[in-house]
Structures are given as structure tokens and as C-alpha cells.
Design an enzyme around this catalytic site. Structure first.
Site, PDB file in Angstrom:
ATOM      1  N   THR A  62      24.904 -26.170  11.283  1.00 55.99           N
ATOM      2  CA  THR A  62      24.693 -26.182   9.835  1.00 55.99           C
ATOM      3  C   THR A  62      26.008 -25.912   9.101  1.00 55.99           C
ATOM      4  O   THR A  62      26.340 -26.588   8.127  1.00 55.99           O
ATOM      5  CB  THR A  62      23.657 -25.112   9.448  1.00 55.99           C
ATOM      6  OG1 THR A  62      22.450 -25.382  10.147  1.00 55.99           O
ATOM      7  CG2 THR A  62      23.384 -25.140   7.959  1.00 55.99           C
TER       8      THR A  62
ATOM      9  N   GLU B 203      18.335 -16.264   6.787  1.00 56.08           N
ATOM     10  CA  GLU B 203      19.075 -17.525   6.740  1.00 56.08           C
ATOM     11  C   GLU B 203      20.574 -17.286   6.632  1.00 56.08           C
ATOM     12  O   GLU B 203      21.383 -18.038   7.175  1.00 56.08           O
ATOM     13  CB  GLU B 203      18.606 -18.369   5.546  1.00 56.08           C
ATOM     14  CG  GLU B 203      17.287 -19.087   5.759  1.00 56.08           C
ATOM     15  CD  GLU B 203      17.379 -20.224   6.772  1.00 56.08           C
ATOM     16  OE1 GLU B 203      17.954 -20.027   7.854  1.00 56.08           O
ATOM     17  OE2 GLU B 203      16.844 -21.300   6.473  1.00 56.08           O
TER      18      GLU B 203
END
Lengths: 312, 312
Positions: free
Chosen positions: A185, A132
Site C-alpha cells: 500500500t 490502519e
């Protein structure tokens, strides 16, 4: 070599993070869509990535989400020489339904299977968080945890180690729409305020507590009331055309509630009944047809098992 | 007059609000101490307060916590002429264990009994909040709700109406110490920052969600991990001498965790076992003896019924 020489096949699910009020702490896994990955141990040192889809993601392991997760895992398993992973993604990168988390989670679950499941789910979450970090510069676990544990998960805290709390939810129907616009993001994080009014924070943790209680008590009405976000949604929803129409239209046909999936642009809605979830899908299609925006709609349920090992 | 001419006797419990991470949203009721109140309907219009204790609280209804709560209830029950309430408080005002909430909750539960229980618990919470407003200028419900519902309660939100979520907790032993110093609720609120870092707010709602899950799943270890407050405790604990000694000493003897009760100065600790709760009581006594501060220690459990109607 003491480990399996087989090839393992893994289905890694899409996930919805944040779940309206639970920014950075709540998430759940979807039954559809899934990425498919094949892993095998090799005598070639390190990680080899083979992409078998159209997304043209990096194959250099340190720049690839699955690669970074596998490299972290190999550091904890020095007896392993190398691993090869073939990746066929169905979950579109940038869709906001945990595409990078699926790659990272599927990779570590697959390698763990080849290693005789020597690592716990909690350890797998830690490895996958390195993936991530490659995707969003933040080691968050709110997509990773449900992708590995399945169901709905709460991340109590990520330091010193991720503290994952599985939440036994009642049956829920999930409708997701992915409008074809790009929300990165990192950008979605940047527009958030670094400080929030204490009054709003209190309202938010009241809702988080109530959503957890609603899930564990299987109280659909309480789940619906708790799906309220006074902190992130007011800022981020302006990035997503059609947000208000989808939300109000879904409530009008009986959805419990919903909002932005992760950092968007996908939106999700939860329903108690399948017919409601179908009506929500219609609301979503109509909204984006009227806006002239290409879109995908998924009508699915909560995946309660997380990544699955399948016969090759 | 269509209503009961009897006198009703009510035991109204002390309560612990906030419960470390759940500022303004969580609370639980204690088996001890309790206030005792007697109520009866009268033909004299309005509310008459008779104090039967040493605390010299106001008897003018609009300035008395029980009085303000009863006046709010009378506005919703215009068929009632008047009510007289005799109050014997044991819960010391300013102790931080819900003294004003006990007065307000006991009063409305008692009057509701005399009216044939025509109001729901949720409505009683609303009436009693008018009493809290007299005491602290804020219409909060985090002591009121557990005093009325019993057990552990979550206030999801207070607007538009209080949304109270009862949480079925496992057996817990509670040790409370009330050091004889004064911390006014209004002052304790004033020193809080109006804005909090988003990062801290996320940690806090992770803990609130985990504490709710720990209670509902009867997972003592999770309850212990979730009893962490990164927002209010760092600011308020400096008002309370002995705070760090009590906290670290209680952890050392095996308490699950705890912190400031409400806005203090009382501190509470939760334990899974009675022997641990006794050891915590010793830690508390030793701490305040060494500091030369007068103190009361209560070793008790969670009251699961709330205010109780007793035979006169």
C-alpha cells in the site's frame, strides 16, 4: 468487573476500497472471505494478541493492526483493564481487499459488543483507523467504514472526524481475483502524483457523483458508466500484470465494470447477474493461467451487515 | 411545411451552476427569474434574432447564444428552413445565474416543441452547449442541463456526449443575491489553477458524492455538510466583495450552506425552511447596503420542470 465475561466471536469481512473512481472515499464489504476473531475481557492490563493463522503477523499490540485499534478504544474506555484477542485470518495480508481493515474493524466491533455497545459505529471507525495507520502509515477509512457499516459506504471527509455516508445499493455480484504478486500500500501511494490536472479532477468527481447516484437510484447502466478512473488507475494498473486483459475480458462478457481493489494487486468486477459474475471469474482464471501466476478467485456478493457477532 | 406554424412561448429559468463542491458538474434550476422567448418557423433561411429587452445583445446568430444553439439544431433538422426568435431577457447577462444558458435552453426547447419534440432532452443539451460556447468559449453544460431538465442535475461527463443525471432533491428554499459588479466567466476561469493537490481533489469528490447522496436521501444535514469547496471558492471568492459576510451571516441564521453561483458575482444560499431563506435575504441586503453596492435579491425555490412551454 461490570462487563461481559463471555467470549465473543466475530466475522470480519474483506472489503474493496476506492471502487474505481472513488479513491480514498468509497468502499464496500464482501460476503466472502472473512477473518474470524475471538475476544474476551481479562484482568491482565492492556491488549494481548494471539495469532492462530499462518501469516506470522506481529503480536506486539502497538505494531499489530487489531492491537493498535484496541489500544485506541481502551483509551476511551478506561474502566476496562485488558482484552485478549485470538485472530484467525483468512484474508491474506497484502491482497488489497482490506486485510488490515478486517482485523481492526473486527477487533473494535467485538470489544464494543463486550462493552454493551457503548460506542457508535462512527466512533468504532475512528478507533479502527488507528489500526490502519499501523498497516499503511495513513489513517484512511475507506476499508474500515464498509467493514463496520456493511454495504457500500462513502467517506465524505476524515477530518475533523470521519463522516461516513451509507449508500443503499442494489444487489450486485462481485468477482475478485488476487494474483500472487506483492503491491505494498505504501508503495502504491508513493507512485501517485501529488497534483492532478483540474480537468481530470472534474471528470473524477463527475464520476463519483454519478456512481453514488447510480447506487442510490439502483441504476445499473449508470453504475457501469461511472466506473471510470482517470487519475489513479492509469498510474497503478501498470503495477498489476493482467490488468488490461481482465478489464477488457470482463467488459466483453457483460460486467458493469471494475478495476483495482484498494491499492491492488487484487482486481474486482461488478456484475448485475450471477451468470455474468461466473463468466468474469473464468476470464480472471484464464488470464492468470496464461500468465503463469498463482491466483485466488472469489465470486461473492456485497455484505450488507459488516462485521458480524456470532455464537461461539 | 410539415411543422407547426404557431408561435410558441417559452419561459427559460435562471440556474445555479457548480453548487459549491460540484464545479462544472452540478447545477439546479430556479423558479425565478425567467427569460421569456417567442419562436416561430419561417420561410426565411437561417435564424433571426429579435431582442426585446434593454441588454443590447448581438443579433447576429453566430454571435448570439440563442442563435448559435438554434443553428446547431438546424444542422440536425435540415427539413427546417428558418426560425425567428424574439427574446425578452429578465436574467441579467453576467449575473452568474445562467443568463446565457437560459437563452440557449429556451431557444432549443421552443424550437423542439415546434418540431413535434423530435429531439430528446439529452440532444437538446448538446445543441444548447453551442450557445454556451459563444458566451464563455467553453462548451459546458452545468447551467444548460438544469435549465432543460429542471431540478438538480449532475453532468457525469461531457465527452463523448453529455451524460446528464437528474437528481431528485427534497424541497429547498433558495436565496440569491446579485451584487452589481462584473465578473466575466472567462476571467473567473482564467484565475483557476490548472493543477490541484490530489489531497484537495479527494476532499472535493468526497463532498460531491455526499451532496448527491444528501439530495437523493433527502438528508438536509448531509447536504449542509457537503456544501464545502476547497478548490474553487478559495480562489474565486476574493473577486466578490461581501462574500465572507454573506456566507457567515447566512450560516448564523440557519442556512444549510451555499456559495458562489456559477462564476459569480451572484451568491446563493440553500435553506430547509422558508423563514430561514427570508432571514438569509435580510443578511444579503444588509451586507451590500453596508458596502454601498447596488444589488438584487431573489428568494425562490428549485424549479423542477425546466423550460416551460406556455400559451401565447
Amino acid at each position: 468487573m461490570p462487563f461481559s465475561s463471555e467470549t465473543v466471536r466475530v466475522l470480519a469481512p474483506a472489503t474493496v476500497a476506492n471502487v474505481v473512481c472513488g479513491f480514498d472515499v468509497l468502499g464496500f464489504a464482501l460476503s466472502e472471505p472473512n477473518d474470524e476473531m475471538h475476544l474476551r475481557l481479562t484482568d491482565e492490563p492492556g491488549v494481548r494478541i494471539i495469532n492462530e493463522d499462518k501469516f506470522d503477523l506481529p503480536t506486539e499490540p502497538t505494531r499489530n493492526v487489531a492491537g493498535a485499534a484496541l489500544l485506541a478504544m481502551l483509551r476511551a474506555a478506561p474502566e476496562v483493564t485488558g482484552v485478549e484477542v485470538r485472530i484467525h485470518k483468512t484474508i491474506r495480508p497484502g491482497s488489497g481487499i482490506g486485510s488490515s481493515a478486517a482485523s481492526a474493524a473486527g477487533a473494535v466491533v467485538g470489544l464494543n459488543h463486550l462493552l454493551g455497545n457503548q460506542f457508535s459505529k462512527s466512533e468504532l471507525v475512528e478507533f479502527a483507523m488507528y489500526g490502519e495507520e499501523v498497516a499503511s502509515w495513513v489513517r484512511h477509512a475507506d476499508n474500515i467504514a464498509p467493514a463496520i457499516y456493511g454495504g457500500v459506504t462513502l467517506i465524505r471527509a476524515t477530518t475533523p472526524a470521519p463522516d461516513v455516508v451509507p449508500l443503499d445499493a442494489p444487489p450486485l455480484f462481485v468477482t475478485v481475483v488476487h494474483p500472487q504478486i506483492e503491491v505494498k500500500t505504501a508503495d502504491a501511494r508513493r507512485i501517485l502524483k501529488q497534483d492532478v490536472p483540474l480537468r481530470d479532477a472534474i471528470r473524477q468527481w463527475g464520476n463519483v457523483g454519478a456512481l453514488v447516484a447510480g447506487l442510490l437510484k439502483h441504476d445499473y447502466a449508470l453504475i457501469g458508466r461511472a466506473l471510470e478512473d482517470v487519475i489513479v488507475e492509469p498510474v497503478r494498473s501498470i503495477l498489476i500484470p493482467g490488468f488490461e486483459q481482465v478489464k477488457s475480458g470482463s467488459h466483453a462478457v457483460g460486467a458493469l465494470g471494475g478495476g483495482i481493489s484498494g491499492s491492488g494487486p487484487s482486481l474486482f468486477m461488478l456484475s448485475q447477474h450471477e451468470a455474468t459474475a461466473q463468466a468474469v471469474a473464468e476470464v480472471m482464471r484464464r488470464t492468470y493461467e496464461q500468465l503463469g501466476l498463482a491466483h485466488f478467485v472469489y465470486q461473492t456478493t456485497i455484505n450488507t451487515t459488516g462485521c458480524r457477532i456470532l455464537p461461539v
